[in-house]
Enzyme design. Structure first.
Site, PDB file in Angstrom:
ATOM      1  CG  HIS A 219      -2.013   0.939   1.259  1.00  0.00           C
ATOM      2  ND1 HIS A 219      -2.120   1.925   2.220  1.00  0.00           N
ATOM      3  CD2 HIS A 219      -3.081   1.106   0.444  1.00  0.00           C
ATOM      4  CE1 HIS A 219      -3.198   2.638   2.004  1.00  0.00           C
ATOM      5  NE2 HIS A 219      -3.807   2.169   0.927  1.00  0.00           N
ATOM      6  CE  LYS A 221      -1.386   4.938  -1.426  1.00  0.00           C
ATOM      7  NZ  LYS A 221      -2.004   4.302  -0.254  1.00  0.00           N
ATOM      8  CG  ASP A 226      18.209  12.496 -11.040  1.00  0.00           C
ATOM      9  OD1 ASP A 226      18.167  11.379 -11.591  1.00  0.00           O
ATOM     10  OD2 ASP A 226      18.212  13.568 -11.667  1.00  0.00           O
ATOM     11  CG  HIS A 390      -7.170   8.394   0.195  1.00  0.00           C
ATOM     12  ND1 HIS A 390      -5.886   8.234  -0.328  1.00  0.00           N
ATOM     13  CD2 HIS A 390      -7.637   7.136   0.415  1.00  0.00           C
ATOM     14  CE1 HIS A 390      -5.621   6.950  -0.425  1.00  0.00           C
ATOM     15  NE2 HIS A 390      -6.647   6.261   0.024  1.00  0.00           N
ATOM     16  CE  LYS A 392      -3.985   6.657   2.827  1.00  0.00           C
ATOM     17  NZ  LYS A 392      -5.205   5.960   3.030  1.00  0.00           N
ATOM     18  CG  ASP A 397       2.294  17.443  22.711  1.00  0.00           C
ATOM     19  OD1 ASP A 397       1.067  17.501  22.873  1.00  0.00           O
ATOM     20  OD2 ASP A 397       3.032  16.742  23.406  1.00  0.00           O
TER      21      ASP A 397
END
Length: 472
Positions: A219, A221, A226, A390, A392, A397
């Site tokens: 899952h 991403k 470079d 979507h 996450k 603090d």
């Protein structure tokens, strides 16, 4: 006694043998919460529940994949031993010191200083930045994504990779075999013909049985350009409205500095696990690009522990004033749920931001079952209205931010390969607070007395959906 009576007795005996075997076997193989769900299913419908458990009940991986992950972890630790000058050490004992130590023990990567972190909250701007960086690449482009669709965004990335490969840039693309099936079907062959190395992760179909439990997914991403620029976040290679009626809102961190080396190592780890090939990670710039200390936190079933869950719980437990958690899917395990309740009861301002719309119906009903007990403990719950939120991320603090692909659900904690960027920088946390405040301006805050007025049949459906939390 006729044949039909004999058959009835045999079926009755077989039915109870399945139940008793499940009672002896499942609690040994599953955590208690998951075992309860599976035992309930097998107890009600043994002939259906047992085959389903054998397919989906235990997050197992082939021995070869686990060995390759252990090798990758050892290589990461060995390489880091020679990079002591990059290690960041908190100036005082406290939350940051605890979290850096825990994250390194769980996910192998040490905290490094000298990073620049840019938070991209605009969907189109984030894609445009990635394409621009690919177009400016001179040596290599590595992309690792859960989803890639045959749509405008997918074709934009496809075109950028073709252009890069034509310039002599070494391009590699890792895509989840199930999540990115449309992209693999449309783009894999023409990209390979153009010189791009393309591989599917956790292949489905008839291959899955020799590799892993069939519903384990990668899952993550991630993007690496470079060895200078990295991307970590929640955004896939697909149009914002790839689910009709649910345009996505995302958050991506574009990073420069020594932590990019860790993104490269994480990509190389997944490449090794999928292909058996050990990539040569060349020299990286060691000069500071900014002032943010950071480290990567990978998680997944190939690791000995539930890395993402353990880090999230530790962050919530160490909050002293405020913690904000943003997730599209909220089906927590008992440890996470308990940490949220205790933090709120201790006087910490615990704000949970969820999406009012949700493209997973069963998940939507299940997560609603947690609202009452959390609101009663003092956790604030906001439902974001304009889009499918979507993104996450988590902030604690004014000290720590966690940004990546990690959902606050059992699937993300135990079954998916995930990646998070942990930042120890008040400036990054302040920028994240701005994003969170923007969410809250367009959200509905739930009130306990109002929530309890929902129809009684809603509560029954929510309770039934919650029983399937370990199956989602």
């Amino acid at each position: 006694m006729n044949a039909e009576t004999h058959l009835g007795y045999l079926l009755f005996l077989f039915d109870w043998l399945i139940r008793l075997a499940a009672l002896a076997w499942i609690p040994v193989r599953c955590p208690p919460a998951a075992a309860r769900s599976w035992l309930l299913l097998v107890g009600f419908v043994p002939l259906f529940g047992l085959p389903l458990y054998l397919l989906l009940g235990h997050p197992w991986l082939a021995k070869q994949r686990r060995q390759r992950q252990a090798l990758a972890s050892q290589l990461i630790r060995d390489r880091q031993a020679n990079l002591a000058m990059l290690r960041w050490t908190p100036t005082a004992h406290g939350m940051s010191a605890d979290i850096t130590r825990l994250a390194e023990r769980l996910g192998d990567f040490m905290p490094v200083h000298g990073n620049a972190v840019e938070l991209l909250d605009d969907y189109d701007r984030s894609i445009a930045a990635l394409v621009s960086d690919i177009d400016n690449a001179r040596e290599e482009v590595h992309l690792l994504y859960y989803l890639m669709f045959d749509d405008a965004v997918g074709r934009t990335i496809f075109d950028a990779l073709q252009r890069a490969s034509a310039r002599g840039v070494r391009c590699r693309l890792l895509l989840d075999a199930v999540g990115a099936k449309p992209g693999l079907r449309a783009f894999a062959k023409p990209l390979r013909d153009a010189g791009v190395e393309v591989h599917a992760m956790l292949a489905g179909g008839l291959k899955w049985r020799s590799l892993s439990r069939m519903d384990l997914r990668n899952h993550r991403k991630l993007a690496l350009i470079d060895r200078r620029i990295g991307y970590v976040g929640s955004q896939n290679l697909a149009d914002a409205a790839f689910v009709p009626g649910y345009p996505n809102r995302e958050l991506v961190a574009r990073v420069r500095g020594p932590v990019v080396r860790q993104i490269a190592a994480l990509f190389a780890s997944d490449w090794l696990i999928e292909t058996g090939e050990r990539l040569v990670i060349g020299e990286f710039p060691t000069n500071a690009e900014g002032s943010t200390p950071a480290q990567m936190l990978p998680s997944g079933p190939a690791y000995p522990f539930e890395n993402a869950r353990n880090l999230v719980v530790a962050l919530v437990q160490r909050a002293r004033r405020r913690v904000v958690l943003v997730t599209p899917y909220f089906v927590p395990d008992d440890m996470t749920l308990g940490a949220l309740r205790v933090a709120a009861l201790s006087g910490v301002d615990v704000q949970l931001v969820l999406s009012m719309s949700n493209n997973q119906r069963l998940t939507r009903w299940a997560q609603r079952s947690y609202y009452d007990e959390l609101l009663k403990a003092g956790v604030r719950i906001a439902l974001y209205r304009p889009h499918f939120l979507h993104a996450k991320h988590l902030s604690v603090d004014d000290e720590v931010a966690l940004i990546g692909s990690i959902n606050l659900d059992i699937r993300s904690f135990a079954l998916n390969a995930e990646a998070g960027l942990v930042c120890f920088d008040p400036a990054v946390v302040a920028r994240l607070h701005e994003v969170e405040s923007d969410y809250l301006r367009d959200s509905q805050q739930l009130e306990l007395h109002q929530w309890r007025r929902r129809p009684r049949w809603h509560r029954s459906v929510e309770g039934m959906a919650r029983l399937a939390d370990s199956l989602m």
